[in-house]
Write an enzyme that holds these catalytic residues in place. Structure first.
Site, PDB file in Angstrom:
ATOM      1  N   HIS A 105       0.799  -1.225   0.000  1.00  0.00           N
ATOM      2  CA  HIS A 105       0.000   0.000   0.000  1.00  0.00           C
ATOM      3  C   HIS A 105       0.831   1.273   0.000  1.00  0.00           C
ATOM      4  O   HIS A 105       0.267   2.357  -0.134  1.00  0.00           O
ATOM      5  CB  HIS A 105      -0.987   0.012   1.174  1.00  0.00           C
ATOM      6  CG  HIS A 105      -2.290   0.663   0.843  1.00  0.00           C
ATOM      7  ND1 HIS A 105      -3.401   0.598   1.668  1.00  0.00           N
ATOM      8  CD2 HIS A 105      -2.684   1.414  -0.225  1.00  0.00           C
ATOM      9  CE1 HIS A 105      -4.399   1.261   1.120  1.00  0.00           C
ATOM     10  NE2 HIS A 105      -3.991   1.767  -0.026  1.00  0.00           N
ATOM     11  N   ASP A 132      -9.463  -0.074   4.443  1.00  0.00           N
ATOM     12  CA  ASP A 132      -8.242  -0.574   5.052  1.00  0.00           C
ATOM     13  C   ASP A 132      -8.505  -0.906   6.512  1.00  0.00           C
ATOM     14  O   ASP A 132      -9.362  -0.292   7.157  1.00  0.00           O
ATOM     15  CB  ASP A 132      -7.164   0.513   4.966  1.00  0.00           C
ATOM     16  CG  ASP A 132      -5.743  -0.011   5.030  1.00  0.00           C
ATOM     17  OD1 ASP A 132      -5.492  -0.977   5.769  1.00  0.00           O
ATOM     18  OD2 ASP A 132      -4.878   0.572   4.352  1.00  0.00           O
ATOM     19  N   HIS A 134      -6.040  -0.391   8.525  1.00  0.00           N
ATOM     20  CA  HIS A 134      -5.078   0.512   9.147  1.00  0.00           C
ATOM     21  C   HIS A 134      -5.263   1.937   8.644  1.00  0.00           C
ATOM     22  O   HIS A 134      -5.659   2.151   7.497  1.00  0.00           O
ATOM     23  CB  HIS A 134      -3.648   0.058   8.825  1.00  0.00           C
ATOM     24  CG  HIS A 134      -3.376  -1.376   9.148  1.00  0.00           C
ATOM     25  ND1 HIS A 134      -3.639  -2.402   8.256  1.00  0.00           N
ATOM     26  CD2 HIS A 134      -2.881  -1.961  10.259  1.00  0.00           C
ATOM     27  CE1 HIS A 134      -3.311  -3.561   8.803  1.00  0.00           C
ATOM     28  NE2 HIS A 134      -2.853  -3.324  10.024  1.00  0.00           N
ATOM     29  N   ASP A 136      -2.762   4.025   8.196  1.00  0.00           N
ATOM     30  CA  ASP A 136      -1.617   4.315   7.321  1.00  0.00           C
ATOM     31  C   ASP A 136      -1.187   5.771   7.414  1.00  0.00           C
ATOM     32  O   ASP A 136      -0.900   6.427   6.402  1.00  0.00           O
ATOM     33  CB  ASP A 136      -1.937   3.936   5.867  1.00  0.00           C
ATOM     34  CG  ASP A 136      -2.020   2.433   5.666  1.00  0.00           C
ATOM     35  OD1 ASP A 136      -1.580   1.678   6.563  1.00  0.00           O
ATOM     36  OD2 ASP A 136      -2.531   1.994   4.612  1.00  0.00           O
ATOM     37  N   HIS A 149       4.611   1.275   3.892  1.00  0.00           N
ATOM     38  CA  HIS A 149       3.197   0.975   3.624  1.00  0.00           C
ATOM     39  C   HIS A 149       2.299   1.413   4.783  1.00  0.00           C
ATOM     40  O   HIS A 149       1.067   1.416   4.630  1.00  0.00           O
ATOM     41  CB  HIS A 149       2.975  -0.506   3.269  1.00  0.00           C
ATOM     42  CG  HIS A 149       3.085  -1.483   4.399  1.00  0.00           C
ATOM     43  ND1 HIS A 149       2.635  -2.779   4.310  1.00  0.00           N
ATOM     44  CD2 HIS A 149       3.595  -1.373   5.654  1.00  0.00           C
ATOM     45  CE1 HIS A 149       2.862  -3.427   5.437  1.00  0.00           C
ATOM     46  NE2 HIS A 149       3.457  -2.591   6.266  1.00  0.00           N
ATOM     47  N   ASP A 235      -7.298  -1.873   0.164  1.00  0.00           N
ATOM     48  CA  ASP A 235      -6.319  -2.757   0.798  1.00  0.00           C
ATOM     49  C   ASP A 235      -7.070  -4.024   1.184  1.00  0.00           C
ATOM     50  O   ASP A 235      -8.073  -3.967   1.908  1.00  0.00           O
ATOM     51  CB  ASP A 235      -5.740  -2.073   2.038  1.00  0.00           C
ATOM     52  CG  ASP A 235      -4.615  -2.855   2.696  1.00  0.00           C
ATOM     53  OD1 ASP A 235      -4.706  -4.092   2.748  1.00  0.00           O
ATOM     54  OD2 ASP A 235      -3.676  -2.220   3.198  1.00  0.00           O
ATOM     55  N   ASP A 237      -6.548  -6.174   3.288  1.00  0.00           N
ATOM     56  CA  ASP A 237      -6.700  -6.437   4.728  1.00  0.00           C
ATOM     57  C   ASP A 237      -7.862  -5.666   5.345  1.00  0.00           C
ATOM     58  O   ASP A 237      -8.163  -5.832   6.529  1.00  0.00           O
ATOM     59  CB  ASP A 237      -5.394  -6.215   5.490  1.00  0.00           C
ATOM     60  CG  ASP A 237      -4.982  -4.753   5.666  1.00  0.00           C
ATOM     61  OD1 ASP A 237      -5.833  -3.856   5.629  1.00  0.00           O
ATOM     62  OD2 ASP A 237      -3.772  -4.513   5.872  1.00  0.00           O
ATOM     63  N   GLU A 280      -1.912  -5.056  -1.326  1.00  0.00           N
ATOM     64  CA  GLU A 280      -1.593  -5.873  -0.153  1.00  0.00           C
ATOM     65  C   GLU A 280      -2.065  -7.320  -0.240  1.00  0.00           C
ATOM     66  O   GLU A 280      -2.023  -8.050   0.742  1.00  0.00           O
ATOM     67  CB  GLU A 280      -2.087  -5.234   1.152  1.00  0.00           C
ATOM     68  CG  GLU A 280      -1.409  -3.922   1.500  1.00  0.00           C
ATOM     69  CD  GLU A 280       0.032  -4.059   1.992  1.00  0.00           C
ATOM     70  OE1 GLU A 280       0.510  -5.205   2.144  1.00  0.00           O
ATOM     71  OE2 GLU A 280       0.669  -3.019   2.229  1.00  0.00           O
TER      72      GLU A 280
END
Length: 311
Positions: A105, A132, A134, A136, A149, A235, A237, A280
């Site tokens: 990412h 996502d 996260h 980030d 990332h 992403d 995840d 990802e």
């Protein structure tokens, strides 16, 4: 989304960016090929899209070195992001819809910097949906790992090395008010403070638990108009690892299959999607390519596949 006689089919460009230089584990470099094996081109062509697979850009190898001054592999990250930027910008300039197949990412910096540049050139507003687990939003001062990332949103908002923050030709590349983060459930303490300072609109998993995906997406998509370019940075995840194990940074408690489908279908309903990242995906952690197949299924929903027989 069937084309009419007066409207030619939309052209989609698949752009592979096979690197894991920004990641915490090796393997995301294999993501583009896994998405191809899962049939992304054929699945999109079934929705009356003309799909050009432009192959993969070629950049430096992952040196797998420790961080320097809070950044791991900064030179290689910049090189790969510049390649992503140039490919996405060329696609947009041609009037096509670019889909960047990552890769980790960190590549969101290059992709979204290109979108921001294009929007300035053509006088359009920009809305970024960041799907996502996260936020980030780490910087070199607060990162626990140095992995870039974990930094792309901060870089896009002007916090980071000039080689990344200035890639769009303007700093910040995008205003924080253009971002909507969805599905967030893993945020470092320092990140939380910065996200609050930047006043980014976040629909975390507690919000989705309490209010539902429909309400979250209604707010995330509010005020879009025909002058808005909608970019989705997906992403993998974002998804609950129970249905999507093929990522290196799993975080339990993500959206279910139906919540994720609703998210994608509501984006498709706007008719505004103009560029996309899929990042990802890590086949080294996957089971018989099931995460790649799920990601392609969800991408297909972004382009009109629906569970409802809509008129």
């Amino acid at each position: 989304m069937n084309p009419s006689a007066s409207q030619p089919p939309r052209i989609v460009d698949l752009i592979g960016v096979p690197t894991d230089v920004g990641a915490s584990a090796r393997g995301a470099s294999m993501g583009p090929e896994a998405l191809r094996v899962a049939g992304i081109r054929q699945r999109l062509e079934a929705h009356d899209l003309v799909v050009h697979d432009l192959g993969n850009v070629a950049g430096p190898a992952n040196p797998w070195q420790p961080p320097v001054d809070g950044y791991r592999h900064l030179d290689e990250v910049v090189a790969w992001n510049q390649l992503a930027h140039d490919a996405v910008h060329a696609s947009l300039k041609a009037g096509h819809l670019p889909i960047m197949l990552g890769g980790d990412h960190c590549l969101g910096v290059g992709s979204i910097s290109a979108v921001a540049r294009h929007c300035r050139e053509v006088g359009r507003k920009l809305r970024v949906l960041w799907l996502d687990a996260h936020a980030d939003f780490n910087t070199s001062a607060i990162t626990p790992s140095g992995n870039i990332h974990g930094m792309p949103v901060a870089c896009l908002c002007g916090l980071g090395p000039q080689s990344l923050t200035g890639m769009s030709g303007e700093v910040p590349a995008i205003p924080s008010k253009a971002i909507r983060q969805i599905g967030i459930r893993s945020v470092d303490a320092g990140e939380k403070r910065l996200v609050h300072e930047q006043d980014i609109e976040v629909f975390d998993m507690r919000y989705i638990d309490e209010m539902g995906m429909r309400h979250a997406m209604e707010l995330a998509l509010a005020t879009l108009d025909d002058r808005t370019h909608l970019h989705v940075s997906f992403d993998v995840d974002f998804l609950d690892p129970g249905i999507a194990p093929g990522v290196a940074t799993t975080v339990p408690g993500g959206p279910t299959y139906r919540e994720a489908q609703l998210c994608m279908e509501m984006i498709a309903d706007t008719g505004r999607l103009a560029s996309l990242d899929v990042v990802e995906l890590n086949p080294a952690f996957d089971l018989r390519n099931q995460t790649a197949e799920l990601a392609v299924d969800l991408v297909e929903s972004l382009f009109g596949k629906s569970t409802l027989m809509r008129k």
